[in-house]
Design an enzyme around this catalytic site. Structure first.
Site, PDB file in Angstrom:
ATOM      1  CG  ASP A  17     -11.462 -13.219   7.720  1.00  0.00           C
ATOM      2  OD1 ASP A  17     -10.685 -12.769   8.584  1.00  0.00           O
ATOM      3  OD2 ASP A  17     -11.244 -13.112   6.506  1.00  0.00           O
ATOM      4  CB  SER A  37       0.172  -9.232   6.417  1.00  0.00           C
ATOM      5  OG  SER A  37      -0.073  -7.923   6.015  1.00  0.00           O
ATOM      6  CB  THR A  96       0.107  -5.911   2.509  1.00  0.00           C
ATOM      7  OG1 THR A  96      -0.721  -5.801   3.676  1.00  0.00           O
ATOM      8  CG2 THR A  96       0.245  -7.374   2.134  1.00  0.00           C
ATOM      9  NE  ARG A 142      -3.539  -2.628   1.676  1.00  0.00           N
ATOM     10  CZ  ARG A 142      -3.087  -3.679   2.334  1.00  0.00           C
ATOM     11  NH1 ARG A 142      -2.266  -3.531   3.345  1.00  0.00           N
ATOM     12  NH2 ARG A 142      -3.468  -4.887   2.009  1.00  0.00           N
ATOM     13  CD1 TRP A 201      -4.128  -7.389   8.144  1.00  0.00           C
ATOM     14  CD2 TRP A 201      -4.574  -6.165   6.319  1.00  0.00           C
ATOM     15  NE1 TRP A 201      -5.397  -7.700   7.725  1.00  0.00           N
ATOM     16  CE2 TRP A 201      -5.703  -6.972   6.606  1.00  0.00           C
ATOM     17  CE3 TRP A 201      -4.627  -5.317   5.210  1.00  0.00           C
ATOM     18  CZ2 TRP A 201      -6.866  -6.937   5.840  1.00  0.00           C
ATOM     19  CZ3 TRP A 201      -5.791  -5.286   4.444  1.00  0.00           C
ATOM     20  CH2 TRP A 201      -6.888  -6.097   4.760  1.00  0.00           C
ATOM     21  CD1 TRP A 254     -10.119 -12.649  -1.544  1.00  0.00           C
ATOM     22  CD2 TRP A 254     -10.316 -11.679   0.465  1.00  0.00           C
ATOM     23  NE1 TRP A 254     -10.828 -13.502  -0.736  1.00  0.00           N
ATOM     24  CE2 TRP A 254     -10.958 -12.938   0.491  1.00  0.00           C
ATOM     25  CE3 TRP A 254     -10.307 -10.882   1.613  1.00  0.00           C
ATOM     26  CZ2 TRP A 254     -11.598 -13.407   1.645  1.00  0.00           C
ATOM     27  CZ3 TRP A 254     -10.942 -11.364   2.747  1.00  0.00           C
ATOM     28  CH2 TRP A 254     -11.579 -12.613   2.770  1.00  0.00           C
ATOM     29  NE  ARG A 288     -12.718  -7.446   5.973  1.00  0.00           N
ATOM     30  CZ  ARG A 288     -11.463  -7.857   5.806  1.00  0.00           C
ATOM     31  NH1 ARG A 288     -10.502  -6.990   5.614  1.00  0.00           N
ATOM     32  NH2 ARG A 288     -11.159  -9.136   5.800  1.00  0.00           N
ATOM     33  CG  ASN A 345      -8.245 -12.827  10.734  1.00  0.00           C
ATOM     34  OD1 ASN A 345      -7.528 -12.067  10.108  1.00  0.00           O
ATOM     35  ND2 ASN A 345      -8.020 -14.124  10.781  1.00  0.00           N
ATOM     36  N   GLY A 363      -2.621 -13.018   9.270  1.00  0.00           N
ATOM     37  CA  GLY A 363      -3.740 -13.523  10.069  1.00  0.00           C
ATOM     38  C   GLY A 363      -4.230 -14.894   9.636  1.00  0.00           C
ATOM     39  CD  GLU A 364      -6.221 -14.537   6.683  1.00  0.00           C
ATOM     40  OE1 GLU A 364      -5.388 -13.681   6.330  1.00  0.00           O
ATOM     41  OE2 GLU A 364      -7.153 -14.292   7.455  1.00  0.00           O
TER      42      GLU A 364
END
Lengths: 161, 608
Positions: B326, B191, B176, B132, B261, B565, B353, B279, B193-194
């Site tokens: 999420d 970043s 990111t 970004r 992030w 995404w 979100r 998340n 979270g997954e």
């Protein structure tokens, strides 16, 4: 835990015609495993699939979709696996999943060698992709031929509506 | 006011001058309406420009002057910086190149920087290798690389001044976000979270790259840098100690996500930075329960107000305790001054979100407004304004529905009714402007095991367009909206075929700007949303439209280059839920409209 390989219920595709010919449009029992089935085999009856192909859908959606897009269709990040599965033998397909691939700088497929769930489902993913490629399975979550499972899925869907 | 402050600082003495200089330089630059010196336009995150050469009367004449290919495929987020030296500074996704381009010579390359990064970071970036953008102060450019290295470059030469390691990509950590310079520090999140990372915000010294403080999003209070007797939650001290540990099952906080992030904003008067955490680790809520019951998983999906000097947390507000969808809480916190019930309040507005638009008091963290900006939102009926907690609809609770159950038709999708694409705020209209997503989802949690460096997701999700009343809008997946943050109402909205994944810009020219995933840059009447101008760039836009003025000419600059995404999720189109299983047809597929490729397009009026 879903980390163990689900038993496959393979049935060579050539047998489908026989099954349909016999009028088994909605079988009540799981098709029996048949000798000599190959990776990539799948069974589709009335739009429903064998357990292995269904597991392939689930494994794909859990572990591959984040890059390769929904239902094997590809994305801006990674190619369609439907096309790749048609272009590649099972051996090649499995080798890429296990070993990863660097296509060009900045374009990388990771290795899934450390992921026992993915490794145990490579055949299933390959079958699901073959079924998608042959346009016998459409988008979204397929139903399973086995009746008990089909009932459970329907019940779950109903509960969650 | 600014000049007075500078004067005061100068007279305090040279001792203080060095520590405050970076902040002072950035403040000075962002207060000059001709410049665009920070990604969000100003510290408050308003993405508003006082420039008005490009306005409703002249917009028809707006033309592209030149374009520049970055040579990089992948999603291009962020946008160009203009700090008044006749150059544009842009960046790319992995491999994170930086270009200084001569604005007076159609983008001639003045210098290029390209780091050498381990490509193994690419697969741990869940949703494309986006970045970004750059930060700037005092002749230094700052960029957070994908592999967690924070670099400082000499803006004159592109020479590397220092680098600092902020994380380890072999453990699933990546970067990111765009860093932010405050005082003599540059702050950066993380970043992953997954991948079960443990989120944190970290401050580095602008001169040396030395780490000054790190505040985690979970774990003991001493790691989070909060004091339960002093740090406020809903306007009162938190009271209980170590909630960042006790609201998790044994040890789960160590892989508890909360990765910040998104964007960081800053209030120079209160001297506080604001950001949201992501998340809480695994997407399977069952794995985050305590004694089988939902637990808050603090401090995931939480707005943090921290002292930038020490990292100390002034207040927290957890938007979603015990996430089941999420609903990553990283969206930008717009700092706006508002009047509520006849009283002036220092507000903090979020187009979130979750589908809710929030307004908080940015001094205390009290929740003032929580209303749906996306009416399809159904996971919660409303927020309890006394407790600040959402009232969750059991039907769409993926925890209540259970593991290995596919909970269907939840709105919004995990992408959020709005993702990270930054909104704009016009002090003239008092409204926020934002691109949003009209997409819903099915979500099925499953048990997953943590392995360092491997995905730690634990849910599958499939998406579909949000239901619409009007048949003409069937399959619509995005909107651009004007939002009243005080009334909690949508003032107007436009419909878009795809999710609107670009940042917004508001200007004194009576215009708002945004980009579409097909690649259009659009200008709309800021009062009505009526489209007044559009231009199709070579690829879908997930970057931000920035504006600046050089030698009397106002420019617009935007990076196009589809991805992120949105690119992954929408390339093939979404399924039509009404056509049932196995349907062949799909709603509009992004791949029918655009392809990869990063390009900067610079616009201006020909006669200006």
């Amino acid at each position: 835990m879903a980390l163990n390989k689900m038993p496959r219920h393979p049935l060579v595709i050539g047998a489908i015609g026989v099954v349909l010919f016999l009028g088994m449009t909605s079988v009540s029992a799981a098709p029996a495993p048949k000798e000599g089935s190959e990776p990539g085999d799948y069974t589709v009856i009335d739009g429903k699939v064998d357990q292995g192909t269904y597991d392939g859908y689930i494994a794909y959606t859990r572990s591959c979709m984040a890059c390769h897009g929904p239902d094997g269709l590809g994305s801006s990040f990674a190619p369609s696996l439907i096309k790749r599965a048609q272009q590649r033998s099972f051996d090649e397909f499995a080798r890429v999943i296990a070993g990863g691939l660097q296509i060009q700088p900045g374009k990388v497929m990771p290795s899934f060698a450390g992921d026992s769930y993915v490794l145990s489902n490579i055949e299933n993913i390959y079958s699901y992709m073959q079924a998608r490629g042959a346009e016998e399975v459409g988008r979204g979550r397929p139903k399973v031929i086995e009746q008990a499972k089909a009932d459970k899925t329907a019940e779950n869907n109903k509960e969650s509506k | 006011m600014l000049k007075e402050m500078k004067y005061v600082i100068a007279t305090i003495g040279l001792l203080a001058a060095t520590t405050l200089q970076a902040n002072e330089n950035q403040l000075e630059l962002q207060n000059n309406p001709e410049l665009w010196a920070t990604q969000l336009g100003n510290y408050q995150g308003n993405r508003y420009s006082k420039l008005d050469q490009i306005n409703r009367d002249t917009i028809n004449d707006l033309r592209p002057l030149w374009q520049f290919s970055t040579g990089v495929l992948r999603g291009h987020e962020g946008g160009p910086l203009y700090v008044g030296d006749g150059r544009l500074y842009i960046h790319t996704p992995f491999p994170n190149k930086v270009f200084a381009l001569d604005l007076e010579d159609q983008g001639r390359i003045v210098w290029t920087y390209e780091p050498d990064q381990d490509p193994r970071v690419i697969p741990v970036m869940c949703c494309d290798t986006v970045n970004r953008g750059l930060a700037y102060a005092d002749g230094r450019l700052f960029l957070g690389l994908a592999n967690n290295t924070l670099v400082a470059l000499d803006s004159e030469s592109g020479e590397l001044l220092w680098e600092a390691s902020n994380g380890d990509h072999t453990k699933g950590e990546s970067n990111t976000m765009s860093p932010l310079v405050v005082h003599d520090k540059v702050v950066m999140g993380i970043s992953g979270g997954e991948f079960g990372v443990r989120g944190h915000m970290t401050a580095y010294n602008v001169e040396s790259g030395e780490r000054v403080w790190r505040g985690y999003s979970n774990g003991p209070d001493s790691d989070v840098l909060l004091d339960p007797q002093k740090t406020l939650m809903m306007g009162e001290p938190i009271g209980e100690a170590d909630l960042g540990v006790s609201t998790w099952p044994e040890g789960e906080w160590k892989r508890g996500g909360g990765a910040p992030w998104g964007w960081v904003t800053y209030d120079p008067e209160l001297d506080l930075i604001y950001y949201g955490s992501g998340n809480p680790g695994s997407w399977n809520p069952e794995q985050r329960t305590v004694d089988g019951e939902p637990a808050d998983n603090k401090w995931a999906i939480t707005v943090f107000a921290r002292d930038p000097n020490t990292g100390e947390v002034k207040w927290v507000y957890q938007k979603v305790p015990f996430d089941e969808w999420d609903y990553d809480g990283v969206n930008e916190n717009q700092l706006i001054d508002v009047e509520i019930d006849g009283k002036q309040r220092k507000g903090l507005a979020i187009i979130d979100r979750t589908g809710f638009g929030f307004l908080l008091d940015r001094e205390t963290g009290e929740l003032l407004v929580a209303e749906k900006f996306a009416p399809e939102t159904n996971w919660a009926s409303h927020y309890d304004m006394d407790t600040g907690r959402p009232v969750v609809n059991e039907e769409f609770s993926t925890f209540r529905q259970g593991v290995n159950v596919n909970t269907t038709d939840i709105c919004p999708t995990a992408m959020g009714a709005k993702n990270m694409q930054p909104s704009a705020y016009s002090p003239e209209t008092g409204l926020l402007y934002a691109g949003i997503n009209r997409i819903c989802m099915n979500y099925e949690p499953y048990e997953t095991e943590y392995v360092a460096g491997q995905p730690y997701v634990g849910a599958t999700l499939t998406m579909m367009p949000a239901p619409v009343q009007d048949e003409d809008n069937k399959g619509r997946m995005g909107s651009f909206i004007a939002w009243d943050p005080v009334k909690g109402e949508v003032v107007w909205e436009t419909n878009e075929r795809f999710a609107v994944w670009s940042g917004a810009l508001a200007t004194a020219g009576g215009l708002a700007f945004y980009g579409t995933l097909e690649g259009h840059v659009k200008a709309v009447n800021i009062d009505t949303g009526e489209e007044m101008w559009s231009f199709k760039t070579p690829s879908g836009i997930i970057g931000n439209i920035n504006t600046f003025q050089h030698q009397g000419k106002q420019y617009l600059g935007v990076l196009s280059g589809v991805g992120g995404w949105a690119g992954i999720g929408l390339a093939a189109g979404l399924e039509d839920p009404e056509e049932g299983l196995g349907a062949v047809s799909a709603f509009a597929a992004l791949e029918d409209y655009t392809e990869l490729g990063g390009v900067l397009t610079v616009f201006a009026l020909p006669d200006a």
